[in-house]
Write a protein that holds these residues in place. Structure first.
Motif, PDB file in Angstrom:
ATOM      1  N   GLU A 109       0.948  -1.183  -0.047  1.00 46.35           N
ATOM      2  CA  GLU A 109       0.157   0.122  -0.059  1.00 46.35           C
ATOM      3  C   GLU A 109       0.858   1.244   0.013  1.00 46.35           C
ATOM      4  O   GLU A 109       0.397   2.302  -0.700  1.00 46.35           O
ATOM      5  N   TRP A 110       2.061   1.117   0.723  1.00 43.04           N
ATOM      6  CA  TRP A 110       2.982   2.397   0.803  1.00 43.04           C
ATOM      7  C   TRP A 110       3.494   2.377  -0.293  1.00 43.04           C
ATOM      8  O   TRP A 110       3.621   3.813  -1.161  1.00 43.04           O
ATOM      9  N   SER A 111       3.939   1.487  -1.142  1.00 41.01           N
ATOM     10  CA  SER A 111       4.671   1.441  -2.259  1.00 41.01           C
ATOM     11  C   SER A 111       3.748   2.314  -3.358  1.00 41.01           C
ATOM     12  O   SER A 111       4.095   2.935  -4.418  1.00 41.01           O
ATOM     13  N   GLN A 112       2.586   1.673  -3.414  1.00 40.91           N
ATOM     14  CA  GLN A 112       1.611   2.133  -4.527  1.00 40.91           C
ATOM     15  C   GLN A 112       1.232   3.673  -4.217  1.00 40.91           C
ATOM     16  O   GLN A 112       1.313   4.478  -5.105  1.00 40.91           O
ATOM     17  N   ALA A 113       1.044   4.061  -2.885  1.00 37.30           N
ATOM     18  CA  ALA A 113       1.086   5.628  -2.781  1.00 37.30           C
ATOM     19  C   ALA A 113       2.107   6.325  -3.034  1.00 37.30           C
ATOM     20  O   ALA A 113       1.881   7.327  -3.404  1.00 37.30           O
ATOM     21  N   GLN A 114       3.368   5.811  -3.027  1.00 37.83           N
ATOM     22  CA  GLN A 114       4.463   6.537  -3.489  1.00 37.83           C
ATOM     23  C   GLN A 114       4.454   6.966  -4.945  1.00 37.83           C
ATOM     24  O   GLN A 114       5.451   7.989  -5.231  1.00 37.83           O
ATOM     25  N   GLN A 115       3.580   6.264  -5.614  1.00 37.35           N
ATOM     26  CA  GLN A 115       3.651   6.431  -7.146  1.00 37.35           C
ATOM     27  C   GLN A 115       2.965   8.065  -7.358  1.00 37.35           C
ATOM     28  O   GLN A 115       3.416   8.578  -8.409  1.00 37.35           O
ATOM     29  N   SER A 116       2.224   8.631  -6.388  1.00 38.06           N
ATOM     30  CA  SER A 116       1.702   9.810  -6.692  1.00 38.06           C
ATOM     31  C   SER A 116       1.866  10.868  -5.532  1.00 38.06           C
ATOM     32  O   SER A 116       1.234  11.755  -5.449  1.00 38.06           O
ATOM     33  N   HIS A 117       2.564  10.573  -4.468  1.00 43.93           N
ATOM     34  CA  HIS A 117       2.823  11.027  -3.190  1.00 43.93           C
ATOM     35  C   HIS A 117       4.216  11.050  -2.805  1.00 43.93           C
ATOM     36  O   HIS A 117       4.806  10.254  -3.101  1.00 43.93           O
ATOM     37  N   SER A 118       4.589  11.940  -2.223  1.00 46.33           N
ATOM     38  CA  SER A 118       5.921  12.019  -1.341  1.00 46.33           C
ATOM     39  C   SER A 118       5.659  11.630  -0.191  1.00 46.33           C
ATOM     40  O   SER A 118       4.454  11.503   0.573  1.00 46.33           O
ATOM     41  N   ALA A 119       6.826  11.051   0.673  1.00 45.17           N
ATOM     42  CA  ALA A 119       6.672  10.812   2.034  1.00 45.17           C
ATOM     43  C   ALA A 119       5.879  11.806   3.004  1.00 45.17           C
ATOM     44  O   ALA A 119       5.390  11.543   3.677  1.00 45.17           O
TER      45      ALA A 119
END
Length: 957
Positions: free
Chosen positions: A503-513
């Motif tokens: 879930e984190w890796s997928q969110a990284q596609q469109s968000h920064s940390a």
């Protein structure tokens, strides 16, 4: 048929079609115009690529009736011809191309290749939209739209390259908007690889090179590397001149230059952009009048979208705030307030604007004492914290620290302290969510200063317990940042949270940390820390075992229990005062925390010693033996006076007041103290502090106290709770490996290492060189040999490294602190972390780093991390190391005596080191069982030469 012949033939047909158009009249000309338009487009695309042909084709198209059958298909032919020309992006024909795309996309049965060409052109237009500041444009929404175009285009060229170029351009905008340091660094590498992979004849090469330089400059600026960013900007400006006049990317370069250069010059050390206090210049320099005018012109540019207008107003206000005059601060308040009124309610930067506006009002309070400004500042900063919602938000700490100051100015001291401490918790969560050592260390660097400021604030309120918590929070962040080497997904996977990792890796596609959805951030932080979090981001329990424990400052009762377990009397933080008073924060083993004001513990007293260390450090930066040795010898020539002065200052400024007035020390034995010197104080040899006795002789602090050092109270506690590992006769001894000319030979170190092995560790493996310079039969001392021993559970429990340790100043992760081994190989601190962390059951009782500067950190912002603390964090029970360059022969004598007292007299490591140092200082008799050559060296040794023994310190059990 040649292209020329084809062109001539087609030109003839076009000419005859033109005659037909003139003959038939306007009412019947549409089919002939259609044909001529198609032929001119074909001639442009397939034969001579004369711009006059495509312009004429576009003019023909404009005269066609809008309801003419086939018009949409002809529009697609024209748009495709423009796309394939390779010169569309940035040209004046781009708006025409997009108008054609709109028409062509109305075709219910388009030509087979049109959907791919349409997707590529719309992808390129997304990038142009931002460069033209089109109203309502959102880089994030554009990136999501781009994913659809990517699926349509697939691997078709040149369309896929165009979509990739657009993606990187949009990602650049997102990293700028988010101030995402890690994302900017990754993108800089990605864009550079993209540009370098293009064909030298590609029409996209110049634009891609400009984008790569733009991203590299941006990444360096965000990392705080102002000099590197300026260098890239100079390259960028030169490269942009190769772009066509009118290219929007050229305008973007001018905008980046105007926005970045003034801020970079304000941040350049020693810059004179606007004059001002030279000490203040190391943090930020005032903006010059020219730069302020430039910011004002940019903010007042007509036609800006609201969010862009707000951003430019905030940049102007921030520059004015940095100028720090009464007039400039008033102007900053005005413009930052205006930015808030202009920004939309959902502007992602709104929390920034609230925070900066609050800080501007707060600065005006400091200048004028106006209480109305204080109320406004507090309200704005409270709004910023409310918008951040909890300490898991990336901006929590940024807003919490000035809010704590506002509370204190209002007399709400307790609330100020608690707010500052919650701000440090925000730092911990931010460090936890970074993916690489570079990213974590950049975040931790900011935390170290806030931790020290918070500790000083607590001491002003006579709260030593809060000060200890703040100090250890800052040091724990640094240690965690430099000992955790896995990315977030790997850490989550290791804990069994594979679904959350995905879930984190997928969110990284469109968000920064820093821009992750709040609920996802909270769940990931809780998982990584091994605890639940309340709504405000407070942990429901202490972080779990493992590296995340470093983020959790111990409670005083836990520190007291650790001290009692180790037989120590007290833990003492030494806090530097800069120009002001320093302090000692004391946690006794059997009493509540206390503190002592130390007026002389400031940077005035340490200045001469810093000069000596700087000279030595300059030597360590040299790439060859002569450069290093020359600088080190120069430093040693200056060392006697510098060291004598610093040792006298150390007694007068800190150790004397502590042991003679503040601490209740035992009368029947030497006291046992654990020191945590903060920042530059970590370089001072506190155990060598000295004062004149009544008979005129020198008395050293180590005669009355057994000193040990610790990087943090948490590491001390972790060391105390580890099971003891017995010292055996088996281990690893390294004696001066052949560095291939990268450092001077250490002949005395070979004698030392071999004598130590033969006398005390007969079953140990000896690698490196023998006294005659030949390689040892057991190994030459390679990096692989050392790493294999570290990972071998049967390798023994002691390692003695008589080799070079190199420290190269750095503010990032990487090869900056390392052992220099055979053939010049480096064994870096970061590699030690990885190897020791692989097997938690590997038991090592003692590591002796008899090498230059192995106890000193290469990180400029704190001294909590070094080769020695790497080993402690890897569960090595005791470490002996040096904090600066040490003499070869004297080190050899000291090290032999240390191992003698450790093995033959049964002393603990700290006591054995102390006794050996007392022998070097002439306060104890040396052991009889010493090789003749070493005994001769000791007899010729100057007992007043502090440099020969004071560099070595003990950490751990």
């Amino acid at each position: 048929m040649s292209d020329t012949a084809s062109a001539d033939a087609l030109a003839t047909v076009i000419a005859r079609t033109t005659q037909a158009i003139d003959s038939v009249g306007a009412a019947d000309s549409a089919p002939w115009l259609f044909a001529r338009c198609w032929m001119r487009a074909s001639r442009y695309e397939e034969i001579v690529r004369d711009p006059a042909d495509i312009d004429s084709a576009l003019a023909d198209f404009d005269t066609l009736p809008t309801d003419l059958p086939g018009r949409a298909k002809l529009a697609s032919v024209l748009a495709t011809a423009l796309l394939r020309s390779g010169a569309l992006i940035g040209s004046v024909r781009m708006p025409r191309a997009m108008a054609l795309v709109d028409i062509a996309d109305t075709d219910p049965s388009p030509l087979p290749d049109w959907p791919i060409a349409s997707a590529a052109l719309r992808a390129a237009d997304l990038l142009v939209a931002r460069q033209e500041n089109r109203p309502g444009f959102s880089p994030r929404a554009a990136l999501q739209e781009l994913e659809r175009y990517t699926r349509i285009v697939g691997d078709n060229q040149p369309h896929a390259t165009l979509v990739d170029m657009a993606r990187r351009g949009l990602q650049h905008l997102v990293t700028q908007d988010d101030a995402n340091v890690s994302g900017a660094q990754r993108l800089a590498k990605d864009v550079r690889a993209f540009a370098d992979g293009l064909d030298p004849q590609s029409p996209l090469l110049d634009g891609s090179t400009v984008m790569a330089l733009l991203q590299e400059a941006n990444a360096k600026a965000m990392r705080g590397d102002s000099a590197g960013a300026m260098e890239k900007l100079e390259e960028l400006r030169e490269a942009s001149l190769r772009l066509p006049v009118g290219d929007p990317l050229r305008a973007a370069v001018d905008e980046a230059w105007n926005q970045l250069v003034p801020f970079l010059e304000m941040l350049q050390p020693g810059s004179t952009a606007g004059g001002g206090n030279p000490r203040r210049a190391q943090y930020v320099n005032p903006a010059s009048d020219a730069h302020l005018r430039m910011f004002e012109e940019m903010a007042n540019q007509p036609g800006l979208p609201d969010n862009e207008h707000a951003l430019r107003l905030s940049q102007l206000g921030t520059a004015e705030l940095a100028t720090d005059t009464r007039e400039s601060v008033d102007s900053a308040v005005k413009h930052l307030t205006e930015a808030l009124s202009v920004a939309t309610e959902h502007d992602p930067r709104r929390t920034y604007y609230l925070m900066f506006a609050g800080v501007a009002h707060l600065r005006r309070v400091e200048m004028t004492g106006d209480k109305s400004d204080l109320r406004t500042a507090t309200e704005l900063l409270e709004q910023a914290c409310r918008q951040a919602e909890s300490s898991t938000h990336a901006l929590w700490t940024t807003a919490a620290m000035p809010l704590a100051h506002a509370y204190r100015l209002a007399g709400r001291n307790e609330l100020g302290r608690s707010t500052a401490l919650s701000g440090l918790r925000g730092h911990a969560w931010s460090v936890l969510l970074q993916s690489t050592p570079d990213e974590m260390q950049a975040t931790a660097r900011d935390a170290a200063g806030d931790a020290l400021d918070t500790a000083r604030l607590c001491l002003m309120d006579r709260d030593p317990e809060g000060a200890a918590t703040a100090l250890d929070a800052g040091r724990g962040l640094i240690l965690y940042a430099t000992t955790e080497t896995r990315d977030i997904a790997a850490r989550l996977d290791a804990q069994g949270d594979a679904a959350l990792a995905r879930e984190w890796s997928q969110a990284q596609q469109s968000h920064s940390a820093d821009d992750m959805p709040g609920e996802l951030r909270r769940r990931v932080i809780g998982a990584l820390a091994g605890v639940g979090l309340t709504a405000d981001g407070s942990p429901t329990a202490s972080p779990a075992q493992g590296t995340t424990r470093l983020l959790d400052p111990p409670e005083p009762h836990e520190t007291r229990a650790a001290l009692r377990s180790l037989g120590a009397d007290a833990l003492v933080y030494l806090v530097p005062g800069d120009e002001l008073n320093g302090a000692a924060v004391v946690i006794p083993a059997d009493a509540p925390p206390s503190w002592l004001l130390l007026p002389k513990l400031n940077d005035t007293g340490i200045a001469a010693f810093e000069s000596f260390l700087f000279d030595a450090a300059q030597g360590m930066e040299g790439g060859d033996e002569r450069t290093r040795d020359s600088a080190l010898l120069d430093a040693r020539t200056k060392a006697p006076q510098a060291l004598e002065e610093i040792c006298e200052w150390a007694w007068e400024a800190a150790i004397g007041p502590l042991v003679e007035r503040h601490l209740n020390l035992p009368a029947d034995r030497p006291a046992r103290l654990v020191l945590i010197p903060v920042r530059e104080l970590a370089r001072v040899p506190w155990h060598a502090a000295r004062s004149r006795a009544a008979d005129g002789t020198w008395r050293y602090a180590m005669e009355r106290v057994v000193f040990s050092y610790a990087p943090s109270a948490r590491v001390l506690c972790e060391s105390a709770w580890l099971d003891p590992v017995p010292l055996t006769e088996k281990g690893l001894v390294i004696g001066d490996p052949d560095s291939a000319g990268k450092a001077r030979d250490l002949p005395a170190a070979r004698l030392e290492a071999l004598a130590i092995k033969d006398c005390f560790y007969p079953d140990a493996r000896y690698v490196g060189r023998l006294p005659d310079g030949e390689p040892s039969p057991e190994g030459a001392g390679t990096r692989d040999e050392v790493l294999h021993w570290l990972a071998d559970p049967d390798g023994g429990t002691m390692m003695h490294l008589a080799c070079h340790g190199i420290v190269e100043p750095s503010t990032s992760a990487g090869d900056s602190s390392y052992l220099l081994l055979d053939r010049g190989e480096h064994l870096a601190a970061e590699r030690l972390v990885q190897t020791l962390g692989a097997d938690p059951d590997r038991g090592i009782a003692l590591a002796v780093l008899a090498a230059c500067s192995t106890g000193r950190s290469a990180r400029g912002y704190d001294e909590a991390f070094s080769l020695s603390t790497t080993l402690l964090a890897g569960r090595v029970r005791s470490v002996v190391s040096a904090t600066w360059s040490v003499p070869d022969e004297a080190t050899s004598v000291l090290m032999f005596m240390f191992h003698h007292f450790l093995n033959e007299k049964g002393l603990a490591p700290a006591d054995a080191l102390r006794t050996a140092q007392l022998c070097m200082a002439g306060r104890r008799k040396p052991p009889e069982a010493m090789p003749g050559r070493m005994r001769a060296q000791l007899r010729g040794h100057d007992q007043s030469a502090i440099a020969s023994w004071a560099a070595f310190v003990h950490t751990g059990r």
